[in-house]
Design an enzyme around this catalytic site. Structure first.
Site, short mmCIF file in Angstrom:
data_model
loop_
_atom_site.label_atom_id
_atom_site.label_comp_id
_atom_site.label_asym_id
_atom_site.label_seq_id
_atom_site.Cartn_x
_atom_site.Cartn_y
_atom_site.Cartn_z
N ASP A 26 12.11 57.92 49.09
CA ASP A 26 13.37 58.98 50.16
C ASP A 26 12.62 58.24 51.77
O ASP A 26 11.81 58.94 51.71
CB ASP A 26 13.34 60.41 49.81
N GLU A 151 23.57 71.83 39.55
CA GLU A 151 22.69 72.27 40.18
C GLU A 151 22.78 73.89 39.64
O GLU A 151 24.17 73.99 39.16
CB GLU A 151 22.68 72.27 41.44
N ASN A 204 34.58 65.10 36.48
CA ASN A 204 34.99 66.23 37.38
C ASN A 204 36.58 66.97 37.69
O ASN A 204 36.36 67.78 38.06
CB ASN A 204 34.52 65.69 38.52
N ASN A 215 42.38 79.56 36.58
CA ASN A 215 42.28 81.03 38.22
C ASN A 215 43.79 81.24 38.23
O ASN A 215 44.36 82.30 38.14
CB ASN A 215 41.61 80.10 39.14
N TYR A 247 46.52 65.74 22.98
CA TYR A 247 46.82 65.85 24.79
C TYR A 247 46.37 65.03 25.11
O TYR A 247 46.40 65.15 26.96
CB TYR A 247 47.64 66.73 25.00
N CYS A 258 60.65 72.38 24.68
CA CYS A 258 60.06 73.52 24.51
C CYS A 258 59.02 73.66 25.87
O CYS A 258 58.98 74.73 27.26
CB CYS A 258 59.51 74.09 23.32
N LYS A 261 61.23 73.66 29.30
CA LYS A 261 61.99 74.70 29.53
C LYS A 261 60.47 76.42 30.33
O LYS A 261 60.91 76.78 30.39
CB LYS A 261 62.66 75.19 28.46
N1 LIG Z 1 24.29 66.88 43.35
C1 LIG Z 1 24.65 66.94 42.47
O1 LIG Z 1 24.89 68.28 41.59
C2 LIG Z 1 25.40 65.71 41.28
C3 LIG Z 1 25.92 65.76 39.94
C4 LIG Z 1 25.93 64.69 39.64
C5 LIG Z 1 26.56 63.24 40.44
N2 LIG Z 1 26.29 63.37 41.31
C6 LIG Z 1 25.59 62.18 42.90
O2 LIG Z 1 24.84 61.78 42.38
C7 LIG Z 1 24.49 61.77 43.83
C8 LIG Z 1 23.13 62.09 44.48
O3 LIG Z 1 23.78 63.35 44.87
P1 LIG Z 1 22.48 64.65 45.77
O4 LIG Z 1 23.20 65.63 45.41
O5 LIG Z 1 21.11 64.32 45.02
O6 LIG Z 1 22.45 63.50 47.05
P2 LIG Z 1 21.26 64.44 48.05
O7 LIG Z 1 22.21 64.41 49.56
O8 LIG Z 1 20.71 65.96 47.63
O9 LIG Z 1 20.47 63.13 48.38
C9 LIG Z 1 20.42 61.59 48.79
C10 LIG Z 1 18.89 61.67 48.82
O10 LIG Z 1 19.08 59.99 49.00
C11 LIG Z 1 18.30 59.93 50.29
N3 LIG Z 1 18.57 58.19 50.46
C12 LIG Z 1 19.34 58.07 51.22
N4 LIG Z 1 19.41 56.95 51.58
C13 LIG Z 1 17.84 56.34 51.16
C14 LIG Z 1 17.22 54.95 51.01
N5 LIG Z 1 17.92 54.05 52.28
N6 LIG Z 1 16.45 55.10 50.24
C15 LIG Z 1 16.02 56.26 50.30
N7 LIG Z 1 16.44 56.94 49.40
C16 LIG Z 1 17.23 57.59 50.47
C17 LIG Z 1 18.58 61.12 51.08
O11 LIG Z 1 17.12 61.15 52.05
C18 LIG Z 1 18.44 62.14 50.01
O12 LIG Z 1 17.79 62.47 49.89
C19 LIG Z 1 26.05 61.35 44.70
O13 LIG Z 1 26.41 60.41 44.76
C20 LIG Z 1 26.42 62.52 44.26
O14 LIG Z 1 27.97 62.79 44.26
C21 LIG Z 1 25.26 64.89 42.15
#
Ligand SMILES: NC(=O)c1ccc[n+]([C@@H]2O[C@H](COP(=O)([O-])OP(=O)(O)OC[C@H]3O[C@@H](n4cnc5c(N)ncnc54)[C@H](O)[C@@H]3O)[C@@H](O)[C@H]2O)c1
Length: 426
Positions: A26, A151, A204, A215, A247, A258, A261
Site C-alpha cells: 500500500d 465493517e 448490495n 423503512n 419471486y 391482488c 390492486k
Molecule cells: N469497506 C467495505 O466494507 C467493503 C466491503 C466489500 C467490498 N468493498 C470493496 O472493496 C474495495 C476496497 O474497499 P476498502 O473499503 O478497503 O477501500 P479503502 O479505500 O479503505 O482502501 C483502499 C486501499 O488501497 C490502497 N491503494 C490505492 N492504490 C494502490 C496501489 N496502486 N497499490 C496498492 N494499494 C493501493 C489505498 O492506499 C487504500 O489503503 C472497494 O472496491 C470496495 O467497494 C468494501
C-alpha cells in the site's frame, strides 16, 4: 495483497491467520507503519489481535514495492478502492494503477500468477481493464473474487462468510483462489467472470432494497399508529414466500387480481397521508417497464405468433390484470397474427369479473384461443412462452423446434428438464 484498506487489511490478516504467507502492499505510510509495528491501522473488532499474532509469527509482512511483494507470490489479491465519481460512475484509477504496477513486474517471471480482483467493479471490468493489462503474459490468469464482509464484524464475516464467490474463464485458477479461504469444498460458488462481478452489485442492491422496504412499511405503520416492528417481524416469520428464494428469479411481469390492486391501494393511502414512499410507489411502474420490454421483444418477432399462457400464471383461469392480455392487446393493435393456448382457459366456463375483464380487453378472444396445443404448434412460426409450461407441454414445444421467446425464464425446453416453479404471486 494490493491495498490495505478495510477490505485488504482484514483479508491479509485473516489469510495469514489461515497459515498463508501474506505480503501487503500500500502506498499509504500510515497503514504500512502500523502493520509493520504489528498494529491494526484502523479499528475493527478482533483485527488488532490477528495482526499482532501473524506479524510476530512472520506470516504477515508489508512493503511498498509490487515487485518485491510478488517475488514469492502465487496469487495477487487486489483490494484497492473503487470510489464514486461525481456522476455516480466508478473511479477505476486505483485499479488501473495497481494492475499496471503488477504488469510492470512480470518481465522475468516464469512461474504462474493469479490476479484476483476483490475490489467491487462493474461487470466487464476484468475483461476490459484487467485482462488487457496482462495481454501477452501467458503465466497470468485473472479471476474475480468479490468481498462480502461488513465493517464492524469483518473478521467474523471473513471466517464465516455469507457467500464465497470466485469467477473466471479457467477452472484451475478459480479453484485455487477458492481454496485459499479454507472453506469446505463445494461451499464456494464457482461462476463466470462477469457473474462474479455482478453478484456483488446484486447483493448490495438487494440489501439496500430490504432496508428501504422495511423503512417504508415502518413509516406507513407509524403514520397509521401501528407497530411496524410487529408487522415486519410477522412478515419475516414466513419462510416459504417472504424470507426465501420465492419471486427472486428473473421472469415475466406480475399481474393478477391482488398485487396490482394492493400496491395501488398502498400508494393511494400513503399519498393521502402526505407520506412519500418512493420505493413502494415505484413497484407498479417498474412492473410496467418490464412488461413494455417484453412487448417490444414480442413486436420484433416475425410471422405468426403462438402464445403459451393467457392467465397471469399457470394453473389458474383468472385473467384479471394478466400481463399477457396487455401484451396481446399490443400485438393485435399492431396487426400481428396471434393465437393463444392456455390449458386452463375455457371461455365458456369463466364468468363474473374475470369474464368481463377479458371480453372488455379483447372482445374477440374466443377466436384467438386454440383449445389444442398441437394445432397452435402447427399454425405458429414463433412461440412466446408467457407461463411456465407443464413438462408434457414443454416436451411438445421442444419437439416442434419452433423458436421460442421465453418470457418466464423456463430455460431449455426438453422432456427431461425440470422446469422451476413459477413466480406464482396471487
Ligand atoms: N469497506 C467495505 O466494507 C467493503 C466491503 C466489500 C467490498 N468493498 C470493496 O472493496 C474495495 C476496497 O474497499 P476498502 O473499503 O478497503 O477501500 P479503502 O479505500 O479503505 O482502501 C483502499 C486501499 O488501497 C490502497 N491503494 C490505492 N492504490 C494502490 C496501489 N496502486 N497499490 C496498492 N494499494 C493501493 C489505498 O492506499 C487504500 O489503503 C472497494 O472496491 C470496495 O467497494 C468494501
Amino acid at each position: 495483497m494490493f491495498g490495505l484498506g478495510y477490505v485488504g487489511c482484514v483479508t491479509a490478516a485473516c489469510l495469514a491467520r489461515l497459515n498463508h504467507s501474506v505480503t501487503g502492499v500500500d502506498p499509504d505510510p500510515h497503514k504500512i507503519d502500523n502493520i509493520r509495528s504489528a498494529r491494526a491501522p484502523f479499528y475493527e473488532p478482533g483485527l488488532g489481535e490477528i495482526i499482532e499474532e501473524t506479524v510476530r509469527a512472520g506470516r504477515l509482512s508489508v512493503c511498498t514495492s509490487a515487485g518485491k511483494a510478488l517475488e514469492e507470490a502465487d496469487v495477487a489479491l487486489v483490494c484497492v478502492g473503487t470510489p464514486s465519481e461525481r456522476n455516480g460512475n466508478l473511479d477505476l484509477g486505483q485499479l488501473r494503477r495497481v494492475v499496471g504496477d503488477i504488469a510492470s513486474t512480470l518481465s522475468h517471471r516464469s512461474r504462474p500468477l493469479i490476479v484476483a480482483i476483490r475490489s467491487t467493479v462493474f461487470p466487464g471490468t476484468c475483461e476490459e481493464v484487467v485482462l488487457p493489462a496482462f495481454a501477452g503474459e501467458p503465466h497470468v490468469s485473472v479471476v474475480s473474487n468479490p468481498e462480502f464482509l461488513r465493517e464492524g464484524c469483518a473478521v467474523r464475516d471473513f471466517m464465516e462468510p455469507s457467500l464465497l464467490v470466485v469467477g473466471g474463464h479457467e477452472s484451475g485458477p478459480v479453484r485455487r483462489v477458492a481454496a485459499l479461504y479454507d472453506r469446505p469444498a463445494g461451499e464456494a460458488c464457482l461462476v463466470s467472470l462477469r457473474t462474479a462481478e455482478m453478484i456483488k452489485y446484486a447483493c448490495n442492491a438487494f440489501h439496500a432494497l430490504k432496508v428501504a422496504f422495511g423503512n417504508e412499511i415502518g413509516s406507513l405503520c407509524d403514520r397509521l399508529q401501528m407497530d411496524g416492528q410487529e408487522v415486519m417481524e410477522t412478515l419475516c416469520g414466513d419462510r416459504k414466500l417472504n424470507i426465501s428464494s420465492a419471486y427472486l428469479k428473473p421472469g415475466f411481469a406480475f399481474g393478477g387480481s391482488c398485487l396490482p390492486k394492493d400496491l395501488r391501494a398502498l400508494a393511494y393511502r400513503a399519498a393521502h397521508l402526505d407520506l412519500n414512499l418512493p420505493l413502494l410507489k415505484s413497484v407498479l411502474p417498474s412492473n410496467d417497464c418490464h412488461l413494455e420490454r417484453a412487448i417490444q421483444s414480442a413486436l420484433d418477432l416475425p410471422g405468426r405468433i403462438g402464445v403459451i399462457g393467457l392467465a397471469f400464471k399457470e394453473n389458474t383461469d383468472d385473467l384479471r390484470e394478466s400481463p399477457v392480455v396487455t401484451m396481446l392487446e399490443a400485438l393485435i393493435g399492431k396487426g400481428r397474427e396471434v393465437r393463444v393456448y392456455d390449458p386452463q382457459i375455457r371461455l365458456d366456463s369463466i364468468y363474473g369479473s374475470n369474464r368481463s375483464y377479458i371480453l372488455n380487453a379483447i372482445p374477440h378472444i374466443g377466436r384467438l384461443l386454440d383449445p389444442e396445443l398441437d394445432t397452435l404448434l402447427e399454425w405458429a412460426d414463433q412461440l412466446i412462452l408467457a407461463q411456465k409450461p407443464e413438462p408434457l407441454v414443454a416436451a411438445h414445444i421442444a419437439a416442434s423446434r419452433l423458436p421460442v421467446l421465453d418470457l418466464v425464464g423456463a430455460g431449455t425446453l426438453g422432456a427431461e428438464d425440470v422446469i422451476p416453479v413459477n413466480q406464482d404471486v396471487d
